[in-house]
Design an enzyme around this catalytic site. Structure first.
Site, short mmCIF file in Angstrom:
data_model
loop_
_atom_site.label_atom_id
_atom_site.label_comp_id
_atom_site.label_asym_id
_atom_site.label_seq_id
_atom_site.Cartn_x
_atom_site.Cartn_y
_atom_site.Cartn_z
N HIS A 8 1.01 -1.31 -0.43
CA HIS A 8 -0.37 -0.25 -0.06
C HIS A 8 1.15 1.46 -0.25
O HIS A 8 2.38 0.70 0.10
CB HIS A 8 -0.91 -0.18 1.02
N GLY A 62 2.11 3.24 1.89
CA GLY A 62 3.27 3.05 3.48
C GLY A 62 4.25 2.46 3.24
O GLY A 62 5.18 2.87 2.50
N HIS A 63 4.10 0.83 1.99
CA HIS A 63 5.41 0.85 1.60
C HIS A 63 6.14 1.27 0.74
O HIS A 63 6.94 1.39 0.36
CB HIS A 63 4.70 -0.43 1.35
N GLN A 107 7.09 -15.66 12.32
CA GLN A 107 6.73 -14.61 12.70
C GLN A 107 5.44 -14.76 13.21
O GLN A 107 4.53 -13.58 13.72
CB GLN A 107 7.39 -13.63 11.96
N VAL A 128 2.22 6.17 7.09
CA VAL A 128 1.16 7.11 6.71
C VAL A 128 -0.21 6.66 7.21
O VAL A 128 -0.45 5.74 7.13
CB VAL A 128 1.61 6.43 5.20
N SER A 130 -2.56 0.10 6.35
CA SER A 130 -1.64 -1.80 7.32
C SER A 130 -2.45 -2.47 6.32
O SER A 130 -3.98 -1.82 6.22
CB SER A 130 -2.25 -1.50 8.37
N SER A 131 -1.74 -3.35 5.86
CA SER A 131 -2.49 -4.03 5.43
C SER A 131 -3.39 -5.30 5.56
O SER A 131 -4.31 -5.42 4.64
CB SER A 131 -1.02 -5.43 4.91
O1 PAF Z 1 6.99 -5.57 8.90
C1 PAF Z 1 6.99 -6.19 7.88
O2 PAF Z 1 6.31 -6.26 6.44
C2 PAF Z 1 7.78 -7.83 8.03
O3 PAF Z 1 7.96 -8.15 9.82
C3 PAF Z 1 9.39 -7.55 7.76
C4 PAF Z 1 10.06 -7.16 8.34
C5 PAF Z 1 9.23 -7.71 6.23
C6 PAF Z 1 9.74 -9.24 7.66
O4 PAF Z 1 8.93 -10.17 7.67
#
Ligand code: PAF
Length: 292
Positions: free
Chosen positions: A34, A36-37, A61, A176, A185-186
């Site tokens: 989005h 933000g990225h 994660q 953002v 946020s996604s």
């Molecule tokens: O912020 C994220 O999207 C993830 O935690 C990251 C830093 C790409 C690690 O998988």
């Protein structure tokens, strides 16, 4: 724009770019890109000759497999967005490429991962830090850019880079927001219209705390009470944490704030009543600057 799937190929390209004197900026993401990225891509572009973006939904994660299943995937649209933003390389490895089933090595950061998101999501930061380490070793970037929305993640990555002596500059991209204040946020795609409206309480609570601090409030307890009150106005919002912490060490802030302090929030937005639907966990934060 090149799409690379293998670590060895990315490392070779990194060596070539470096030998030609070109700098590399890496934006690690899990896709579902989005604005933000894309602002992180801009941050990288300002600093480096080449902008690389990784897309990898990192299984290690996610403490809850359901959460990973609910994570949006928009790979083709992500590639289009990267092309339009002038990204030079998208690194999109498969899970096997990043995790050998026989691997025994994890990268773990200690105290700073224990509170906030780390308290609620055991193992989360071990997964994040391990994959970020692997991405840095794969892309060999001069600069890596991370968003401030995941404030604790950024603090943990800075700590790991410092502790392990990685030769990379970590750059923070500001949060953002949509016009009405919702942090991008996604996960926002999982909010229905009513949930999205209620999700605004995160930003409203941060605004209220910031106004109180500007008006001279320095008592932690009073500020947290105000934040809880604001979030309480949304019946579908449930606080996971609302805390005041030192922005660098993430230690608990003192009862009287005397310097810059992080206000960090994690809030669940639940489906109405007993209705089936997606509970969405949102985080947001602001650094408060108490009056001297
Ligand atoms: O912020 C994220 O999207 C993830 O935690 C990251 C830093 C790409 C690690 O998988």
């Amino acid at each position: 724009m090149r799409v690379i799937r293998h670590v060895a190929e990315l490392q070779q390209l990194a060596d070539r770019e470096r030998s030609l004197g070109r700098s590399i900026g890496l934006v690690p993401t899990m896709g579902a890109l989005h604005a933000g990225h894309l602002s992180l891509v801009e941050q990288a572009r300002r600093r480096t000759d080449r902008v690389w973006l990784s897309i990898f939904v990192n299984p290690s994660q996610f403490d809850d497999p359901k959460d990973m299943d609910a994570y949006p995937s928009t790979f083709e649209a992500d590639l289009r967005a990267c092309r339009a933003a002038g990204v030079d390389v998208v690194f999109a490895p498969g899970a096997d490429e990043m995790y050998d089933p026989d691997s025994q090595t994890w990268v773990d950061v200690d105290e700073i991962t224990l509170p906030l998101c780390g308290a609620a999501r055991p193992g989360h930061f071990r997964g994040v830090i391990t994959i970020v380490t692997k991405l840095l070793l794969a892309a060999k970037p001069h600069v890596a850019v991370f968003g401030e929305k995941d404030f604790q993640q950024l603090a943990v990555i800075r700590r790991m880079v410092r502790d392990l002596g990685f030769d990379v500059e970590i750059v923070a991209g500001p949060i953002v927001r949509e016009a009405d204040g919702l942090a991008l946020s996604s996960r926002n795609v999982n909010l229905d219209a009513e949930a999205r409206r209620q999700a605004l309480v995160l930003c409203q609570a941060l605004d209220a705390a910031e106004r109180a601090v500007a008006a001279g409030e320095t008592r932690s307890k009073a500020l947290l009470q105000l934040v809880r009150q604001e979030i309480g106005k949304a019946p579908r919002a449930e606080i996971e944490y609302a805390e005041l912490r030192d922005p660098e060490s993430l230690e608990v802030a003192p009862p009287e704030l005397a310097r810059a302090t992080l206000l960090a929030l994690a809030v669940f937005i639940r489906p109405p009543g007993a209705a089936a639907g997606t509970t969405v966990r949102l985080i947001d934060n602001r650094v408060l600057h108490p009056q001297p």
